[in-house]
Design a protein around this motif. Structure first.
Motif, PDB file in Angstrom:
ATOM      1  N   ASN A  96       7.267   7.039  15.149  1.00  0.00           N
ATOM      2  CA  ASN A  96       7.566   7.835  13.944  1.00  0.00           C
ATOM      3  C   ASN A  96       6.898   7.304  12.677  1.00  0.00           C
ATOM      4  O   ASN A  96       7.518   7.217  11.617  1.00  0.00           O
ATOM      5  CB  ASN A  96       9.087   7.908  13.697  1.00  0.00           C
ATOM      6  N   LEU A  97       5.638   6.922  12.796  1.00  0.00           N
ATOM      7  CA  LEU A  97       4.905   6.461  11.612  1.00  0.00           C
ATOM      8  C   LEU A  97       4.656   7.628  10.665  1.00  0.00           C
ATOM      9  O   LEU A  97       4.321   8.729  11.099  1.00  0.00           O
ATOM     10  CB  LEU A  97       3.544   5.891  12.034  1.00  0.00           C
ATOM     11  N   ASN A  98       4.773   7.342   9.380  1.00  0.00           N
ATOM     12  CA  ASN A  98       4.493   8.363   8.376  1.00  0.00           C
ATOM     13  C   ASN A  98       3.031   8.235   7.944  1.00  0.00           C
ATOM     14  O   ASN A  98       2.685   7.342   7.182  1.00  0.00           O
ATOM     15  CB  ASN A  98       5.442   8.158   7.184  1.00  0.00           C
ATOM     16  N   VAL A  99       2.151   9.109   8.474  1.00  0.00           N
ATOM     17  CA  VAL A  99       0.717   9.067   8.155  1.00  0.00           C
ATOM     18  C   VAL A  99       0.325  10.367   7.464  1.00  0.00           C
ATOM     19  O   VAL A  99       0.565  11.456   7.974  1.00  0.00           O
ATOM     20  CB  VAL A  99      -0.150   8.881   9.432  1.00  0.00           C
ATOM     21  N   GLU A 100      -0.292  10.222   6.294  1.00  0.00           N
ATOM     22  CA  GLU A 100      -0.651  11.399   5.498  1.00  0.00           C
ATOM     23  C   GLU A 100      -2.152  11.424   5.242  1.00  0.00           C
ATOM     24  O   GLU A 100      -2.744  10.380   4.922  1.00  0.00           O
ATOM     25  CB  GLU A 100       0.099  11.299   4.160  1.00  0.00           C
ATOM     26  N   ASP A 160      17.898  -1.760   6.455  1.00  0.00           N
ATOM     27  CA  ASP A 160      17.366  -1.592   7.810  1.00  0.00           C
ATOM     28  C   ASP A 160      16.018  -0.879   7.813  1.00  0.00           C
ATOM     29  O   ASP A 160      15.186  -1.089   8.678  1.00  0.00           O
ATOM     30  CB  ASP A 160      18.358  -0.792   8.676  1.00  0.00           C
ATOM     31  N   THR A 161      15.815  -0.013   6.834  1.00  0.00           N
ATOM     32  CA  THR A 161      14.570   0.765   6.838  1.00  0.00           C
ATOM     33  C   THR A 161      13.776   0.511   5.565  1.00  0.00           C
ATOM     34  O   THR A 161      14.160   0.960   4.491  1.00  0.00           O
ATOM     35  CB  THR A 161      14.874   2.279   6.939  1.00  0.00           C
ATOM     36  N   LYS A 162      12.702  -0.219   5.699  1.00  0.00           N
ATOM     37  CA  LYS A 162      11.790  -0.436   4.579  1.00  0.00           C
ATOM     38  C   LYS A 162      10.704   0.638   4.636  1.00  0.00           C
ATOM     39  O   LYS A 162      10.245   1.014   5.717  1.00  0.00           O
ATOM     40  CB  LYS A 162      11.134  -1.816   4.688  1.00  0.00           C
ATOM     41  N   ALA A 163      10.281   1.114   3.477  1.00  0.00           N
ATOM     42  CA  ALA A 163       9.251   2.153   3.449  1.00  0.00           C
ATOM     43  C   ALA A 163       7.920   1.590   3.937  1.00  0.00           C
ATOM     44  O   ALA A 163       7.464   0.562   3.462  1.00  0.00           O
ATOM     45  CB  ALA A 163       9.101   2.691   2.030  1.00  0.00           C
ATOM     46  N   ARG A 164       7.333   2.246   4.916  1.00  0.00           N
ATOM     47  CA  ARG A 164       6.001   1.911   5.412  1.00  0.00           C
ATOM     48  C   ARG A 164       5.211   3.215   5.401  1.00  0.00           C
ATOM     49  O   ARG A 164       5.337   4.026   6.318  1.00  0.00           O
ATOM     50  CB  ARG A 164       6.054   1.384   6.841  1.00  0.00           C
ATOM     51  N   ASN A 165       4.446   3.423   4.359  1.00  0.00           N
ATOM     52  CA  ASN A 165       3.717   4.682   4.231  1.00  0.00           C
ATOM     53  C   ASN A 165       2.221   4.456   4.403  1.00  0.00           C
ATOM     54  O   ASN A 165       1.658   3.543   3.804  1.00  0.00           O
ATOM     55  CB  ASN A 165       4.002   5.328   2.875  1.00  0.00           C
ATOM     56  N   PHE A 166       1.611   5.289   5.232  1.00  0.00           N
ATOM     57  CA  PHE A 166       0.199   5.130   5.571  1.00  0.00           C
ATOM     58  C   PHE A 166      -0.583   6.382   5.169  1.00  0.00           C
ATOM     59  O   PHE A 166      -0.136   7.506   5.413  1.00  0.00           O
ATOM     60  CB  PHE A 166       0.046   4.880   7.081  1.00  0.00           C
ATOM     61  N   TYR A 167      -1.733   6.136   4.554  1.00  0.00           N
ATOM     62  CA  TYR A 167      -2.613   7.228   4.140  1.00  0.00           C
ATOM     63  C   TYR A 167      -3.979   7.023   4.778  1.00  0.00           C
ATOM     64  O   TYR A 167      -4.453   5.892   4.891  1.00  0.00           O
ATOM     65  CB  TYR A 167      -2.780   7.240   2.611  1.00  0.00           C
ATOM     66  N   LEU A 220       6.946 -10.920   6.003  1.00  0.00           N
ATOM     67  CA  LEU A 220       7.621 -10.414   4.787  1.00  0.00           C
ATOM     68  C   LEU A 220       8.400  -9.133   5.102  1.00  0.00           C
ATOM     69  O   LEU A 220       8.089  -8.052   4.597  1.00  0.00           O
ATOM     70  CB  LEU A 220       6.559 -10.123   3.716  1.00  0.00           C
ATOM     71  N   PRO A 221       9.424  -9.244   5.938  1.00  0.00           N
ATOM     72  CA  PRO A 221      10.127  -8.043   6.410  1.00  0.00           C
ATOM     73  C   PRO A 221      10.828  -7.237   5.327  1.00  0.00           C
ATOM     74  O   PRO A 221      11.122  -6.055   5.516  1.00  0.00           O
ATOM     75  CB  PRO A 221      11.144  -8.601   7.422  1.00  0.00           C
ATOM     76  N   ASN A 222      11.097  -7.856   4.176  1.00  0.00           N
ATOM     77  CA  ASN A 222      11.788  -7.131   3.101  1.00  0.00           C
ATOM     78  C   ASN A 222      10.860  -6.274   2.245  1.00  0.00           C
ATOM     79  O   ASN A 222      11.317  -5.487   1.425  1.00  0.00           O
ATOM     80  CB  ASN A 222      12.505  -8.114   2.166  1.00  0.00           C
ATOM     81  N   GLU A 223       9.552  -6.475   2.412  1.00  0.00           N
ATOM     82  CA  GLU A 223       8.605  -5.803   1.507  1.00  0.00           C
ATOM     83  C   GLU A 223       8.263  -4.384   1.960  1.00  0.00           C
ATOM     84  O   GLU A 223       8.056  -4.120   3.148  1.00  0.00           O
ATOM     85  CB  GLU A 223       7.319  -6.627   1.385  1.00  0.00           C
ATOM     86  N   GLU A 224       8.170  -3.497   0.969  1.00  0.00           N
ATOM     87  CA  GLU A 224       7.708  -2.134   1.248  1.00  0.00           C
ATOM     88  C   GLU A 224       6.186  -2.139   1.235  1.00  0.00           C
ATOM     89  O   GLU A 224       5.558  -2.862   0.451  1.00  0.00           O
ATOM     90  CB  GLU A 224       8.269  -1.175   0.207  1.00  0.00           C
ATOM     91  N   ILE A 225       5.595  -1.322   2.102  1.00  0.00           N
ATOM     92  CA  ILE A 225       4.142  -1.353   2.306  1.00  0.00           C
ATOM     93  C   ILE A 225       3.529   0.033   2.137  1.00  0.00           C
ATOM     94  O   ILE A 225       4.033   1.022   2.689  1.00  0.00           O
ATOM     95  CB  ILE A 225       3.832  -1.903   3.717  1.00  0.00           C
ATOM     96  N   LEU A 226       2.456   0.083   1.360  1.00  0.00           N
ATOM     97  CA  LEU A 226       1.619   1.294   1.289  1.00  0.00           C
ATOM     98  C   LEU A 226       0.240   0.904   1.783  1.00  0.00           C
ATOM     99  O   LEU A 226      -0.340  -0.089   1.325  1.00  0.00           O
ATOM    100  CB  LEU A 226       1.500   1.802  -0.153  1.00  0.00           C
ATOM    101  N   TYR A 227      -0.300   1.675   2.710  1.00  0.00           N
ATOM    102  CA  TYR A 227      -1.599   1.346   3.310  1.00  0.00           C
ATOM    103  C   TYR A 227      -2.523   2.553   3.198  1.00  0.00           C
ATOM    104  O   TYR A 227      -2.120   3.680   3.487  1.00  0.00           O
ATOM    105  CB  TYR A 227      -1.412   0.990   4.784  1.00  0.00           C
ATOM    106  N   LEU A 228      -3.752   2.294   2.777  1.00  0.00           N
ATOM    107  CA  LEU A 228      -4.754   3.363   2.711  1.00  0.00           C
ATOM    108  C   LEU A 228      -6.001   2.938   3.471  1.00  0.00           C
ATOM    109  O   LEU A 228      -6.628   1.929   3.153  1.00  0.00           O
ATOM    110  CB  LEU A 228      -5.105   3.659   1.243  1.00  0.00           C
ATOM    111  N   GLY A 229      -6.335   3.709   4.504  1.00  0.00           N
ATOM    112  CA  GLY A 229      -7.554   3.461   5.284  1.00  0.00           C
ATOM    113  C   GLY A 229      -8.557   4.583   5.065  1.00  0.00           C
ATOM    114  O   GLY A 229      -8.250   5.755   5.282  1.00  0.00           O
ATOM    115  N   ASP A 230      -9.757   4.223   4.613  1.00  0.00           N
ATOM    116  CA  ASP A 230     -10.786   5.226   4.286  1.00  0.00           C
ATOM    117  C   ASP A 230     -11.589   5.596   5.549  1.00  0.00           C
ATOM    118  O   ASP A 230     -12.808   5.479   5.588  1.00  0.00           O
ATOM    119  CB  ASP A 230     -11.708   4.663   3.196  1.00  0.00           C
ATOM    120  N   GLY A 248       0.361  -2.884  -1.893  1.00  0.00           N
ATOM    121  CA  GLY A 248      -0.678  -1.964  -1.435  1.00  0.00           C
ATOM    122  C   GLY A 248      -1.743  -2.684  -0.611  1.00  0.00           C
ATOM    123  O   GLY A 248      -2.160  -3.788  -0.966  1.00  0.00           O
ATOM    124  N   PHE A 249      -2.155  -2.054   0.470  1.00  0.00           N
ATOM    125  CA  PHE A 249      -3.217  -2.583   1.324  1.00  0.00           C
ATOM    126  C   PHE A 249      -4.309  -1.525   1.442  1.00  0.00           C
ATOM    127  O   PHE A 249      -4.011  -0.352   1.698  1.00  0.00           O
ATOM    128  CB  PHE A 249      -2.692  -2.877   2.744  1.00  0.00           C
TER     129      PHE A 249
END
Length: 270
Positions: free
Chosen positions: A259-263, A232-239, A27-37, A8-9
């Protein structure tokens, strides 16, 4: 053994994407969750208690997503909230100030180091403390640059307005004969070419966020948290608490991803 939980970032806005960019490279193998306030950015001018409260809100949100490590990719939040959060969560937590300070001391030949950051980061004295604790003779020049974050958040970091503001703001530091300058806010690397041009090619710029990823890598090894699963596809989810479109525009350009997933999410409180 592989640990597929995400890292988490958190950041006050889009600045921490500079850390994510480096994480994706190292760290290309790592899944990433990002939250920007983004809705409550910038954090720099806010009282420390409020920054701590907001940082906790972001932390709790990502803890519910089962992250295995938290990166506070915001210098202001690191300065005031890192120690408290570290003590109260049961996963590794990393901030950006220690790695940036260490890299600056390694890069400097003359011991004349500058720090640019938000009002909150500069006021906290965290960088100066870290630098002088490790090398007491270091000459430290700190400068708050409150106009830089709004330039980046409004996607104007390549504009002529950005060049003018950076040039005016950094003028006092040009007299300090620095050989190293810490970009003490994760938003600032998006202004890096302009900052380098203004401060001079002879000054080494230190990107605290990028340096932090070296520590992330070390801790993943130490705690045996690496994700060895190669797909091939690591989860990169952005909030974001602000506009998903604005966030997506900046993130897509900076990370070079379509195609970024931004919520959009709500954290409560202003």
């Amino acid at each position: 053994m592989s640990n597929e939980r995400p890292i988490g970032f958190i950041d006050s806005g889009v600045g921490g994407l500079t850390v994510v960019k480096e994480a994706m490279r190292q760290l290309p193998n790592e899944e990433i969750l990002y939250l920007g306030d983004t809705a409550r950015c910038p954090y720099g001018p806010r009282p420390a208690e409020q920054v701590i409260e907001f940082t906790w809100q972001m932390t709790r949100f990502l803890l519910k997503k089962n992250i295995k490590m938290l990166v506070i990719a915001c210098n202001t939040a690191t300065a005031v909230a890192l120690d408290e959060i570290k003590k109260n969560v049961d996963i590794p937590v990393i901030g950006v100030i220690q790695p940036g300070s260490r890299a600056a001391l390694k890069a400097s030949d003359t011991g004349r180091v500058g720090i640019i950051g938000t009002i909150g980061t500069v006021k906290s004295g965290s960088y100066k403390h870290e630098l002088q604790e490790k090398a007491p003779d270091t000459h430290v020049s700190s400068l708050a640059c409150p106009k830089f974050v709004p330039i980046v958040e409004s996607n104007q970091f390549n504009s002529s307005v950005a060049k003018k503001i950076v040039s005016q703001t950094l003028a006092p530091l040009k007299k300090e004969k620095l050989d190293t300058l810490i970009l003490g806010c994760t938003h600032y690397p998006l202004l890096r070419p302009i900052i380098q041009n203004v401060i001079g090619q002879q000054v080494t710029l230190i990107d605290s966020g990028a340096e932090t990823v070296n520590d992330v890598s070390t801790l993943l090894d130490y705690f045996n948290l690496n994700n060895y699963e190669q797909t091939d596809t690591k989860a990169r989810n952005f909030y974001t608490t602000g506009s998903p479109k604005m966030f997506k525009d900046i993130a897509s350009e900076w990370l070079n991803i379509t195609n970024l997933n931004v919520e959009h999410i709500e954290l409560g409180g202003k």
